[in-house]
Every structure is written in C-alpha cells, then in structure tokens.
Design an enzyme around this catalytic site. Structure first.
Site, PDB file in Angstrom:
ATOM      1  N   PHE A  56     -18.485  24.341  -1.232  1.00 28.85           N
ATOM      2  CA  PHE A  56     -17.470  23.296  -1.178  1.00 28.85           C
ATOM      3  C   PHE A  56     -18.022  22.021  -1.807  1.00 28.85           C
ATOM      4  O   PHE A  56     -19.017  21.462  -1.337  1.00 28.85           O
ATOM      5  CB  PHE A  56     -17.063  23.030   0.273  1.00 28.85           C
ATOM      6  N   ALA A  57     -17.371  21.587  -2.889  1.00 21.38           N
ATOM      7  CA  ALA A  57     -17.758  20.363  -3.597  1.00 21.38           C
ATOM      8  C   ALA A  57     -16.601  19.377  -3.468  1.00 21.38           C
ATOM      9  O   ALA A  57     -15.772  19.238  -4.366  1.00 21.38           O
ATOM     10  CB  ALA A  57     -18.070  20.662  -5.051  1.00 21.38           C
ATOM     11  N   TYR A  61     -19.440  15.023  -3.052  1.00 16.15           N
ATOM     12  CA  TYR A  61     -20.353  16.169  -3.053  1.00 16.15           C
ATOM     13  C   TYR A  61     -20.313  16.942  -4.363  1.00 16.15           C
ATOM     14  O   TYR A  61     -21.168  17.798  -4.610  1.00 16.15           O
ATOM     15  CB  TYR A  61     -20.052  17.084  -1.869  1.00 16.15           C
ATOM     16  N   ASP A 146     -23.873  25.805   1.583  1.00 14.48           N
ATOM     17  CA  ASP A 146     -23.627  24.393   1.292  1.00 14.48           C
ATOM     18  C   ASP A 146     -23.946  24.086  -0.167  1.00 14.48           C
ATOM     19  O   ASP A 146     -24.809  24.738  -0.777  1.00 14.48           O
ATOM     20  CB  ASP A 146     -24.490  23.504   2.181  1.00 14.48           C
ATOM     21  N   VAL A 147     -23.303  23.043  -0.705  1.00 13.62           N
ATOM     22  CA  VAL A 147     -23.498  22.688  -2.109  1.00 13.62           C
ATOM     23  C   VAL A 147     -24.649  21.713  -2.333  1.00 13.62           C
ATOM     24  O   VAL A 147     -25.219  21.664  -3.430  1.00 13.62           O
ATOM     25  CB  VAL A 147     -22.201  22.098  -2.708  1.00 13.62           C
ATOM     26  N   THR A 180     -29.511  23.536  20.114  1.00 16.34           N
ATOM     27  CA  THR A 180     -28.441  22.556  20.308  1.00 16.34           C
ATOM     28  C   THR A 180     -27.071  23.225  20.246  1.00 16.34           C
ATOM     29  O   THR A 180     -26.198  22.858  19.454  1.00 16.34           O
ATOM     30  CB  THR A 180     -28.542  21.424  19.263  1.00 16.34           C
ATOM     31  N   GLU A 238     -20.764  24.960  12.756  1.00 16.60           N
ATOM     32  CA  GLU A 238     -22.013  25.627  13.136  1.00 16.60           C
ATOM     33  C   GLU A 238     -21.998  26.053  14.599  1.00 16.60           C
ATOM     34  O   GLU A 238     -22.531  27.108  14.957  1.00 16.60           O
ATOM     35  CB  GLU A 238     -23.192  24.690  12.871  1.00 16.60           C
TER      36      GLU A 238
END
Length: 290
Positions: A56-57, A61, A146-147, A180, A238
């Site tokens: 995803f850009a 980003y 991720d990008v 976490t 996440e």
C-alpha cells in the site's frame, strides 16, 4: 523429466541449533540455513506458479515505492513470475521500473484515508475484496507486506505455503507476558494473558489466495465488530492478525530475517537481513493532510 539432486547437495544443508526451527504444532520456522533453495525452486518451477506481492503506497508513502520495487526486482522471487499489486491513491506517482520477464506492476486505485491508522485497518478489507475479485484468477500465492521497506537479500519460494506469518523482530526472543497483544476483553482482538504462541508482525503475511481470503475476512469482520463498540485495537490490523493466528495456526512461520528493522540491532541469530525497514521521519509520512 524430474530434476535430480545429488546426495551431496542435500547433505550440504546446514542445521540450526541456536534457534527454534519448529513450532509446537510442527510448523517449520524458516531461518537461513534451514532449507535448500535449489530443490524448492525446481519444485515451484514445475508447478509454474505466479506470486502476487501486495503493498500500500498511500499519500506520502508513495515515496518509498521506487526503492521497494527496484530492490524487489533484485531479490524477491528471482526467476519466478510475479505480479506487484500496488494499492495507491496516487497512480500517477507510481514509478516506471524496468521489470524482468514474466513480472508486472498492477495498480489498484484506492481511497486516501485521513489517518494512517485507517489505512492499516482498511487494507485487510481491500486485500479481502481483491482476493475474490481478481487475485484468485491471477496468482497462486500472495505475499502481503509494508511499502516502507526494502529488500537486501534473497526472498524466495521458501516462504510459500498454505498460510504463513512472520515473527515480529521486537519480540522473537521475548516471552508471552511481554507480547503487546490486545488485552481488553471487550475487543474481538483480545488474547488472554495465559494464551498466545508468538507475536506476529502485521506487515508480512501471506499464503495461497484462498487462505489469505479467510485471514483477511476474519480480520476485517473483527474490526467492524469492534468499531460498532467504539473500540480500536491497540496495534490495529496487527492485533487482529495475532488473534487469527492464535486459533488458526499458520502452517509456516518466517523468522524475523524477513521483516527486520535496524532499531533492534544485529543479534547473532539473524544471520541475514532480507527485508528491512527504511529510515523515515514518522511525523512527516504519517499524515493527516495530503
């Protein structure tokens, strides 16, 4: 004719005694030295597979996309057919990269949301929708990453399988109380304090298209249920990914070699940093405005 391999080539595979190489449910954990890529490549070439790499850009980003694609061409699934699926709200800013034969960039236009959190939360929905609409027709496997990363070493078919997750680089040596997870019992993403196997990174998962469809469907619907209650999970998509893998165990687990960040240093166990986060100013790229 099936390709033959000498006993010497098989025996040359080194063993790792310094790390966990199988999960309690016997899913292999992929580290450097635990596989023979020549044998695996031959198997996957016989099946003539095509792999989809999604990223995803969105908004600023898009600045990471050129380095991402250029390094992918050097190190990602070299010698195999690849579709790069770029989800973006700035299609005109997608760089023109020279690609190897059998590889192509596919642009998927999406909405540019105001908060970066919304992008991470909505990507499960968008991947899910595209699995049903086109991915199932175009590729055999999906790798979702991720990008704001770049490839530094080979990432090949050793990662592929039914469904896989990746150990988070910040927690691969930690114990359960340090994970976490989302702990609020009212959240669908909640994992009780006495449960949990590993902590998986939200920015690197995949598998065959059918399994990625199931995974993203679970995460998206869980987010919708929480949203109705006014809840946003601690670590967004996440958190839901970790809940999914708690009850639907991954068939393969990638070591943190595959999603490293130099913030965590250079532990001896991580012999190769294959895919690594790039330096960035979060205040600049995590947006509220265009």
């Amino acid at each position: 004719m099936p390709q033959k391999f000498s006993t010497k080539s098989v025996q040359s595979l080194s063993r790792r005694n310094d790390v966990l190489t199988y999960s309690p449910w016997l899913a292999p954990i992929v580290w450097n030295g635990t596989y023979n890529i020549d044998i695996l490549n031959a198997q996957f070439h016989l099946r003539d597979v095509r792999i989809g790499l999604t990223t995803f850009a969105i908004k600023k980003y898009v600045m990471f996309l050129k380095d991402f694609l250029e390094t992918a061409e050097k190190f990602f699934m070299v010698g195999h057919k690849v579709n790069y699926y770029v989800f973006t709200d700035r299609p005109n800013d997608v760089p023109n990269i020279t690609l190897s034969e059998g590889r192509r960039v596919e642009i998927i236009n999406v909405t540019g949301y105001q908060r970066w959190q919304d992008v991470t939360m909505r990507r499960m929905e968008m991947i899910h929708n595209q699995c049903a609409e086109r991915f199932i027709k175009e590729v055999d496997y999906l790798v979702c990453v991720d990008v704001d990363m770049k490839f530094l070493a080979n990432v090949g078919v050793e990662i592929l399988g039914n469904v896989f997750g990746t150990l988070h680089p910040g927690f691969f040596g930690a114990s359960r109380p340090q994970f976490t997870y989302e702990r609020r019992p009212e959240s669908v993403a909640c994992i009780p304090v006495d449960e949990g196997d590993f902590y998986y990174a939200g920015g690197y998962f995949g598998g065959n298209v059918e399994e990625v469809y199931k995974l993203t469907n679970f995460c998206h619907n869980s987010m919708l249920k929480d949203k109705e209650m006014g809840i946003e999970a601690l670590w967004h998509d996440e958190s839901y990914l970790n809940k999914y893998f708690l009850y639907y165990k991954p068939k393969k687990i990638l070591s943190p070699e595959y999603v490293w960040n130099d913030y965590y240093g250079s532990p001896a166990a991580v012999q190769v940093k294959r895919f690594i986060g790039v330096d960035k100013n979060y205040a600049e790229v995590r947006f509220k405005r265009r």
